[in-house]
Design a protein around this motif. Sequence first.
Motif, mmCIF file in Angstrom:
data_model
loop_
_atom_site.group_PDB
_atom_site.id
_atom_site.type_symbol
_atom_site.label_atom_id
_atom_site.label_comp_id
_atom_site.label_asym_id
_atom_site.label_seq_id
_atom_site.Cartn_x
_atom_site.Cartn_y
_atom_site.Cartn_z
ATOM 1 N N MET A 106 78.832 -10.941 60.879
ATOM 2 C CA MET A 106 77.909 -11.122 62.005
ATOM 3 C C MET A 106 77.061 -9.853 62.181
ATOM 4 S SD MET A 106 78.538 -14.196 63.089
ATOM 5 C CE MET A 106 78.948 -14.630 61.393
ATOM 6 N N ILE A 107 75.782 -9.918 61.797
ATOM 7 C CA ILE A 107 74.939 -8.721 61.831
ATOM 8 C C ILE A 107 73.906 -8.750 62.949
ATOM 9 C CG2 ILE A 107 75.246 -8.355 59.366
ATOM 10 C CD1 ILE A 107 72.353 -9.325 59.009
ATOM 11 N N SER A 108 73.723 -9.919 63.595
ATOM 12 C CA SER A 108 72.802 -9.945 64.735
ATOM 13 C C SER A 108 73.529 -10.457 65.971
ATOM 14 C CB SER A 108 71.587 -10.821 64.433
ATOM 15 O OG SER A 108 71.952 -12.175 64.407
ATOM 16 N N TYR A 109 73.074 -9.991 67.153
ATOM 17 C CA TYR A 109 73.799 -10.286 68.394
ATOM 18 C C TYR A 109 72.829 -10.305 69.568
ATOM 19 C CZ TYR A 109 76.879 -9.359 72.413
ATOM 20 O OH TYR A 109 77.527 -9.405 73.609
ATOM 21 N N TYR A 110 73.068 -11.246 70.462
ATOM 22 C CA TYR A 110 72.385 -11.231 71.761
ATOM 23 C C TYR A 110 73.405 -11.689 72.801
ATOM 24 C CZ TYR A 110 69.148 -12.125 75.585
ATOM 25 O OH TYR A 110 68.516 -12.107 76.788
ATOM 26 N N GLY A 111 73.625 -10.850 73.832
ATOM 27 C CA GLY A 111 74.647 -11.167 74.815
ATOM 28 C C GLY A 111 74.233 -10.803 76.225
ATOM 29 N N LEU A 112 74.861 -11.480 77.189
ATOM 30 C CA LEU A 112 74.591 -11.270 78.603
ATOM 31 C C LEU A 112 75.918 -11.103 79.348
ATOM 32 C CD1 LEU A 112 71.985 -14.160 79.024
ATOM 33 C CD2 LEU A 112 71.446 -11.727 78.937
ATOM 34 N N PRO A 113 75.929 -10.321 80.436
ATOM 35 C CA PRO A 113 77.182 -10.089 81.168
ATOM 36 C C PRO A 113 77.552 -11.286 82.045
ATOM 37 C CG PRO A 113 75.383 -8.932 82.230
ATOM 38 C CD PRO A 113 74.821 -9.522 80.970
ATOM 39 N N LEU A 114 78.865 -11.458 82.257
ATOM 40 C CA LEU A 114 79.393 -12.463 83.185
ATOM 41 C C LEU A 114 80.228 -11.734 84.229
ATOM 42 C CD1 LEU A 114 80.568 -15.233 80.670
ATOM 43 C CD2 LEU A 114 78.477 -15.223 82.052
#
Length: 727
Positions: free
Chosen positions: A106-114
């Motif tokens: 997994m080389i790309s990532y997009y995340g948001l906090p919960l």
Amino acid sequence: MSTSKYSVLDNLEVSELMFNSWQETVNLMAEIFSIPAALVMRVHAEDLEVFATSSNKDNVYRQGEKSPLNIGLYCETVMSTRNELLVPNALKDPKWNKNPDIALGMISYYGLPLTWPYGEIFGTICILDNKENAYCLQYMKILKRFQQSVLYGLEATYQKHYYAKEASIANEKFNIMLQALQQSPNAIAITDTKLDIIYANQGYEKLSAHFNNESSDKALNNLLRNQMSNLTEEDIRRGLLINNYWTGEIQTLDKNNRQHWEHVQISSILDKSGNPNNYLLIRENITKQKTHEDKLRQLALFDQLTGLPNRRLIIHRLNQLIEVAKKSGQRVAVIFLDLDDFKKINDSMGHESGDELIVNIAGRINAILRTNDMLGRFGGDEFIILMENLDDIASIQQLMGRIKDLFSKSCQIRNRNFPISASMGVAVYPDDGDTPSLLIRSADTAMYYSKKNGRNTYTFHTKSMNQIAEYRLKLEEQLNKALGLGEFKVFYQPQVDIVSRKIIGFEALIRWHNSELGEVSPDEFIPLAEQTDLIIQIGQFVLDQALMQLSIWQKTQDQSLKMAVNFSPRQFYDPLLFATIQNALAKHKLSANSLDVEITEGLLMSKNSYVFDTLTSLRECNIMITMDDFGTGYSSLSYLNRYPFNMIKIDRSFIKSITTDTQSQHLVRSIITMAHGIGYKVIAEGVEDADQLNILSRYKCDYAQGYYFGKPSSAEAIYQEHLAQSL
């Protein structure tokens, strides 16, 4: 007391209903974004848990897996900063190139906090990809909608937990409970054993007024008034009798006939003997959450650009139409419509203009359909029309005529008129298939036949066309094996200095002879290879073979000979392209200026920074760059100054008519003059006779290639025809 650096609420359990909703959410995310992993992560005192993970086969994360904290995970940055995080390619980012997820591919990532309602961190919602992915703005907006849905769930879980806790101590601290209940934002009531209300807070009174100005003291009568959920009093009483507890969701209509959703909990307040003494009723308005869920379904079934049904809904609807047609004996038509040369418009004008064109076309087609016809977007520039209740093909032919008339008018996008046409294929149930997949495949085959026969037309599927479909499948099957079987050969076509008539180099052109298919045109197999990474392997093969041959010719013939090699736009997605070219030159002991990299305008119009960076790197090490097929796009001139070219190649379509068409003559002369004015050399392709060559010479074109000098031939034939006499 937890020693974690995060304020963790491990005592709050997520209900099975809520978990299933989140599971559905991550599955939808993986499907919508076409990525291998969509996750909801939950942090604990010492580790981070994969709480919900998408169910697609290529997902490497498993539910329940835990990773220790403080090891540099993407999600830890999201939690510690409480901000979104985008990593398009960890391999290219020194800050992330040692991230543990790289080991999983997994080389790309997009995340948001919960977070919980009062700020305690729960974890993250994120998507990961095994290839470079910058996740466009539209995808980010969609993920934020998913985030809001999960946050609603966390708020509901939080409230459920703490209100249940308050209910459990109600017998001992009734006065405190009354104050808490009265101030609660939810609708709360206490009833006797007959479920008659003996206390209702302000929220309950307000909610009751939402339905009727008068409130009944019958709790269930109040609850089930105008409900659309087919729930009965007996259902609720049975749950209370068995479990001392009932919970569920109820859909109702308010006094203004608007849909309203509630999450309802009724729990027994037990006496010391364990028998129900009272009941606590909590009604929570979840209309916003349900509206959010409806939006998620919209994302799953409808194209976000056009609002049309997407592939999933098209197939579902076609299934329904087939079942109806089986009983009625009528026909169903599937029309597969593909825009002609849309890629050229998309590449030259940019994706935003391409999107506007797609929306424009969708609206125009929809306006001419019958009431019961359905238009859907099947992919990129592909549309499908479903027609039902057909007794014969007359209605289909009438619609085809209207669509052709529609495409006879150009589309105006951003003050520019684009002539646009479409190739269409028609398949009819039951003659051309009795399942959605067969009908769509038959319509696609007929559309392909329209493409091969001049485009801008429609074709009904016939049984003989199955041979075309079989050929395409066979072509794909054989193409995947061709490189390993050594079936590809590289041919060479001379490039000549127009003044001296001396060969200055060659263009490398791939040829394929298959034992089953015979000679296969590059126009057939190159577009197919470009759909996968196979084009990268083929490109590396051509580069290696061409440079190996050039090395031989430079040693035995002329040290100044050069080799032009075509590069596909997809090859520029390969982060190792620059290194691959350098290694090939070093392997065959060639100077950098021996290679001429030919690219098409479509690559430039993508406006991706890595294209500019790669081209700049190539020029800085003295590799030549040529813009191929110049003049066939929409915006060639605007890119000549931006990109580091050495030469432009005039497309053969201009050279073909240069002896008879004054417009072609003016265009060619203008291109040559303009190119020389900014320091570029010019080569003309497709030169077939002396008259064409003389005109190019008069216009001071630098180089030429074409059948007049020699057709593409094997290295052996090139030697015999062009090089042997120079020894």
